[in-house]
Design a protein around this motif. Structure first.
Motif, mmCIF file in Angstrom:
data_model
loop_
_atom_site.group_PDB
_atom_site.id
_atom_site.type_symbol
_atom_site.label_atom_id
_atom_site.label_comp_id
_atom_site.label_asym_id
_atom_site.label_seq_id
_atom_site.Cartn_x
_atom_site.Cartn_y
_atom_site.Cartn_z
ATOM 1 N N GLY A 1 0.786 -1.233 0.000
ATOM 2 C CA GLY A 1 0.000 0.000 0.000
ATOM 3 C C GLY A 1 0.814 1.278 0.000
ATOM 4 N N ASP A 2 0.168 2.356 -0.442
ATOM 5 C CA ASP A 2 0.812 3.648 -0.652
ATOM 6 C C ASP A 2 2.059 3.489 -1.518
ATOM 7 N N SER A 3 1.938 2.634 -2.521
ATOM 8 C CA SER A 3 3.031 2.481 -3.474
ATOM 9 C C SER A 3 3.174 3.747 -4.304
ATOM 10 N N PHE A 4 2.040 4.396 -4.574
ATOM 11 C CA PHE A 4 2.028 5.698 -5.241
ATOM 12 C C PHE A 4 1.530 6.732 -4.250
ATOM 13 N N HIS A 5 2.063 7.936 -4.324
ATOM 14 C CA HIS A 5 1.682 8.965 -3.350
ATOM 15 C C HIS A 5 0.243 9.417 -3.523
ATOM 16 N N ASP A 6 -0.300 9.207 -4.724
ATOM 17 C CA ASP A 6 -1.725 9.442 -4.948
ATOM 18 C C ASP A 6 -2.152 8.508 -6.075
ATOM 19 N N GLY B 1 7.822 -5.889 -13.307
ATOM 20 C CA GLY B 1 6.613 -6.673 -13.550
ATOM 21 C C GLY B 1 6.836 -7.844 -14.480
ATOM 22 N N ASP B 2 7.775 -7.702 -15.414
ATOM 23 C CA ASP B 2 8.091 -8.807 -16.314
ATOM 24 C C ASP B 2 8.823 -9.928 -15.583
ATOM 25 N N ARG B 3 9.669 -9.558 -14.608
ATOM 26 C CA ARG B 3 10.481 -10.556 -13.911
ATOM 27 C C ARG B 3 9.753 -11.211 -12.743
ATOM 28 N N LEU B 4 8.818 -10.475 -12.120
ATOM 29 C CA LEU B 4 8.228 -10.916 -10.865
ATOM 30 C C LEU B 4 6.708 -10.982 -10.943
ATOM 31 N N ASP B 5 6.131 -11.805 -10.081
ATOM 32 C CA ASP B 5 4.686 -11.776 -9.856
ATOM 33 C C ASP B 5 4.432 -10.628 -8.884
ATOM 34 N N LEU B 6 3.979 -9.499 -9.424
ATOM 35 C CA LEU B 6 3.920 -8.248 -8.664
ATOM 36 C C LEU B 6 2.487 -7.952 -8.236
ATOM 37 N N ARG B 7 2.299 -7.723 -6.922
ATOM 38 C CA ARG B 7 0.974 -7.427 -6.375
ATOM 39 C C ARG B 7 1.016 -6.089 -5.649
ATOM 40 N N TRP B 8 0.097 -5.204 -6.054
ATOM 41 C CA TRP B 8 -0.043 -3.903 -5.402
ATOM 42 C C TRP B 8 -1.247 -3.955 -4.461
ATOM 43 N N ILE B 9 -1.029 -3.921 -3.163
ATOM 44 C CA ILE B 9 -2.129 -3.754 -2.220
ATOM 45 C C ILE B 9 -2.337 -2.252 -2.033
ATOM 46 N N VAL B 10 -3.561 -1.795 -2.162
ATOM 47 C CA VAL B 10 -3.805 -0.352 -2.112
ATOM 48 C C VAL B 10 -3.764 0.158 -0.669
ATOM 49 N N ALA C 1 -4.867 -9.280 1.000
ATOM 50 C CA ALA C 1 -4.592 -10.650 0.563
ATOM 51 C C ALA C 1 -4.316 -11.520 1.779
ATOM 52 N N GLU C 2 -4.613 -12.798 1.644
ATOM 53 C CA GLU C 2 -4.203 -13.790 2.630
ATOM 54 C C GLU C 2 -3.234 -14.742 1.944
ATOM 55 N N VAL C 3 -2.041 -14.845 2.496
ATOM 56 C CA VAL C 3 -0.984 -15.655 1.885
ATOM 57 C C VAL C 3 -0.416 -16.591 2.949
ATOM 58 N N ASP C 4 -0.627 -17.877 2.770
ATOM 59 C CA ASP C 4 -0.099 -18.886 3.702
ATOM 60 C C ASP C 4 -0.425 -18.559 5.154
ATOM 61 N N GLY C 5 -1.667 -18.150 5.384
ATOM 62 C CA GLY C 5 -2.122 -17.882 6.740
ATOM 63 C C GLY C 5 -1.797 -16.503 7.275
ATOM 64 N N LEU C 6 -1.139 -15.655 6.475
ATOM 65 C CA LEU C 6 -0.823 -14.290 6.886
ATOM 66 C C LEU C 6 -1.717 -13.302 6.140
ATOM 67 N N GLN C 7 -2.230 -12.322 6.877
ATOM 68 C CA GLN C 7 -3.012 -11.256 6.257
ATOM 69 C C GLN C 7 -2.055 -10.162 5.808
ATOM 70 N N LEU C 8 -2.134 -9.788 4.542
ATOM 71 C CA LEU C 8 -1.320 -8.708 4.001
ATOM 72 C C LEU C 8 -2.244 -7.542 3.689
ATOM 73 N N ARG C 9 -2.021 -6.434 4.372
ATOM 74 C CA ARG C 9 -2.855 -5.237 4.162
ATOM 75 C C ARG C 9 -2.007 -4.002 4.385
ATOM 76 N N LEU D 1 0.761 -8.733 8.202
ATOM 77 C CA LEU D 1 1.839 -7.857 7.752
ATOM 78 C C LEU D 1 1.213 -6.582 7.210
ATOM 79 N N SER D 2 1.790 -5.434 7.564
ATOM 80 C CA SER D 2 1.220 -4.163 7.120
ATOM 81 C C SER D 2 2.313 -3.099 7.053
ATOM 82 N N GLY D 3 1.910 -1.904 6.624
ATOM 83 C CA GLY D 3 2.825 -0.769 6.554
ATOM 84 C C GLY D 3 2.171 0.455 7.183
ATOM 85 N N HIS D 4 2.042 1.527 6.400
ATOM 86 C CA HIS D 4 1.268 2.727 6.714
ATOM 87 C C HIS D 4 1.953 3.715 7.651
#
Length: 220
Positions: free
Chosen positions: A75-80, A99-108, A127-135, A147-150
């Protein structure tokens, strides 16, 4: 890289800004804030317009060094939400190469909540990945491992008469908050009430230094 175990999973802290998940060969980062400088420029505050390119170059180098196959941006990958459209050609090309090399996921996140058309990858709310919540932002009411940021956490202390600040992770038994990865991002002190509210009691600041992980209890 320094071993960082969380919720039964082994990660490695890569420098002070990223996580590497060897079981999935996944690189995990938060708060890239691409095009922050161009956003401020529209308001008449001019900053060096190289933040996106610098952040992407660092991200690409880490992806190569870790041999990552997945890239998760919390999240907040882009400033707006319009930041993706403002990427200059060099930054856009580097992003597309990732993006060509990796499986890239943008969580907003809160800054890019309306993101719909990044140069590459898949946009997700959470997303939920192997029992972990990614937000993007920690949910105090969710007791599942997360797992989170912000918050852009930073640990500050006085050492030999000098004030020292380092990007850090913040961890409890079920929450792990990542530092901001972006080149043009500030930081929030780990003792800030909003971080304590998000994590609950028992949080620690985790500061990777050389070949070890320093742990500092966060005062209530």
């Amino acid at each position: 890289m320094v071993l960082l175990s969380f919720a039964g999973h082994d990660f490695f802290a890569v420098g002070q800004r990223a996580l590497f998940w060897p079981r999935r060969q996944a690189l995990i980062v938060a708060d890239l804030h691409f095009e922050k400088a161009s956003w401020f420029a529209r308001l008449g505050q001019f900053l060096p317009p190289y933040d996106s390119l610098a952040t992407l170059a660092d991200l690409s180098a880490l992806a190569i060094a870790t041999q990552a196959r997945e890239l998760w941006c919390l999240g907040d990958s882009f400033h707006d939400s319009a930041g993706a459209a403002r990427l200059d050609p060099a930054a856009r090309a580097l992003c597309e190469e990732l993006g060509d090399r990796l499986d890239l996921r943008w969580i907003v996140g809160n800054h890019d909540a309306m993101l719909t058309a990044p140069p590459c990858g898949t946009v997700l709310a959470e997303a939920e990945v192997d029992g972990l919540q990614l937000r993007h932002e920690a949910d105090p009411g969710d007791q599942r491992p997360e797992l989170s940021g912000h918050f852009h956490p930073k640990f500050r202390m006085s050492m030999k008469g000098r004030n020292v600040a380092r990007r850090c992770f913040v961890a409890t038994t079920n929450k792990l908050i990542l530092p901001a990865f972006g080149a043009l991002t500030g930081g929030l002190d780990v003792c800030h009430p909003e971080i304590r509210r998000a994590t609950g009691p028992g949080a620690q600041a985790l500061v990777p230094v050389a070949d070890r992980l320093l742990r500092f209890p966060i005062a209530a």
